[in-house]
Design a protein around this motif. Structure first.
Motif, PDB file in Angstrom:
ATOM      1  N   THR A  23       0.855  -1.181   0.000  1.00 11.60           N
ATOM      2  CA  THR A  23       0.000   0.000   0.000  1.00 11.60           C
ATOM      3  C   THR A  23       0.890   1.229   0.000  1.00 11.60           C
ATOM      4  O   THR A  23       1.833   1.315   0.805  1.00 11.60           O
ATOM      5  CB  THR A  23      -0.913   0.022   1.249  1.00 11.60           C
ATOM      6  OG1 THR A  23      -1.704  -1.161   1.254  1.00 11.60           O
ATOM      7  CG2 THR A  23      -1.830   1.229   1.248  1.00 11.60           C
ATOM      8  N   GLY A  27      -1.082   7.048   0.022  1.00 14.56           N
ATOM      9  CA  GLY A  27      -2.415   6.694  -0.467  1.00 14.56           C
ATOM     10  C   GLY A  27      -2.687   7.111  -1.894  1.00 14.56           C
ATOM     11  O   GLY A  27      -3.823   7.089  -2.350  1.00 14.56           O
ATOM     12  N   SER A  31      -3.827  -0.269  -3.557  1.00 18.57           N
ATOM     13  CA  SER A  31      -2.999  -1.333  -2.986  1.00 18.57           C
ATOM     14  C   SER A  31      -2.871  -2.487  -3.969  1.00 18.57           C
ATOM     15  O   SER A  31      -3.811  -2.825  -4.689  1.00 18.57           O
ATOM     16  CB  SER A  31      -3.616  -1.850  -1.686  1.00 18.57           C
ATOM     17  OG  SER A  31      -3.561  -0.864  -0.696  1.00 18.57           O
ATOM     18  N   ARG A  48      -7.445   7.387  -0.406  1.00 20.22           N
ATOM     19  CA  ARG A  48      -8.312   7.157   0.740  1.00 20.22           C
ATOM     20  C   ARG A  48      -7.771   6.006   1.545  1.00 20.22           C
ATOM     21  O   ARG A  48      -6.958   5.237   1.104  1.00 20.22           O
ATOM     22  CB  ARG A  48      -9.726   6.841   0.279  1.00 20.22           C
ATOM     23  CG  ARG A  48     -10.331   7.985  -0.482  1.00 20.22           C
ATOM     24  CD  ARG A  48     -11.792   7.767  -0.702  1.00 20.22           C
ATOM     25  NE  ARG A  48     -12.293   8.917  -1.455  1.00 20.22           N
ATOM     26  CZ  ARG A  48     -13.300   8.888  -2.250  1.00 20.22           C
ATOM     27  NH1 ARG A  48     -13.960   7.781  -2.413  1.00 20.22           N
ATOM     28  NH2 ARG A  48     -13.690   9.954  -2.887  1.00 20.22           N
ATOM     29  N   GLY A  49      -8.252   5.881   2.703  1.00 24.27           N
ATOM     30  CA  GLY A  49      -7.923   4.760   3.546  1.00 24.27           C
ATOM     31  C   GLY A  49      -9.119   4.495   4.436  1.00 24.27           C
ATOM     32  O   GLY A  49     -10.100   5.240   4.407  1.00 24.27           O
ATOM     33  N   THR A  55      -4.053   4.322   5.312  1.00 29.86           N
ATOM     34  CA  THR A  55      -2.874   4.949   4.716  1.00 29.86           C
ATOM     35  C   THR A  55      -2.294   5.889   5.764  1.00 29.86           C
ATOM     36  O   THR A  55      -2.943   6.199   6.776  1.00 29.86           O
ATOM     37  CB  THR A  55      -3.254   5.763   3.467  1.00 29.86           C
ATOM     38  OG1 THR A  55      -4.136   6.819   3.860  1.00 29.86           O
ATOM     39  CG2 THR A  55      -3.906   4.899   2.405  1.00 29.86           C
TER      40      THR A  55
END
Length: 92
Positions: A23, A27, A31, A48-49, A55
């Motif tokens: 990842t 971000g 991934s 985004r996470g 992230t």
């Protein structure tokens, strides 16, 4: 690995745990997961996470107040594992 189904029975989820995942720290990229010699980009928009796949930027933006952070985690658990979610793992 075993997983519980919605009916309460156990099913074999996977036998082989040999998997790698990358990842991007900021971000900016999706991934990448390598499993069984195959590379796949995981779903989700770059940048985004979330709590399950954070992230650096996602973690840095989390609230530092403990009560606010706990509410955020509880809300996420309710959304992804609460009633009507289809999850068998439960809120805890």
């Amino acid at each position: 690995m075993l997983s519980e189904t919605e009916s309460g029975e156990m099913e074999l989820l996977r036998e082989d745990e040999d998997m790698e995942q990358w990842t991007s720290v900021d971000g900016s990229k999706r991934s990448l997961q390598r499993k069984d010699g195959n590379d796949n980009l995981l779903p989700g928009a770059p940048g985004r996470g979330n709590l399950n796949s954070p992230t650096y930027n996602f973690l840095a933006a989390l609230p530092t107040d403990s009560e606010t952070l706990l509410k955020r985690i509880s809300d996420d658990a309710e959304k992804n594992h609460g009633t009507g979610s289809g999850s068998t793992t439960g809120l805890d």
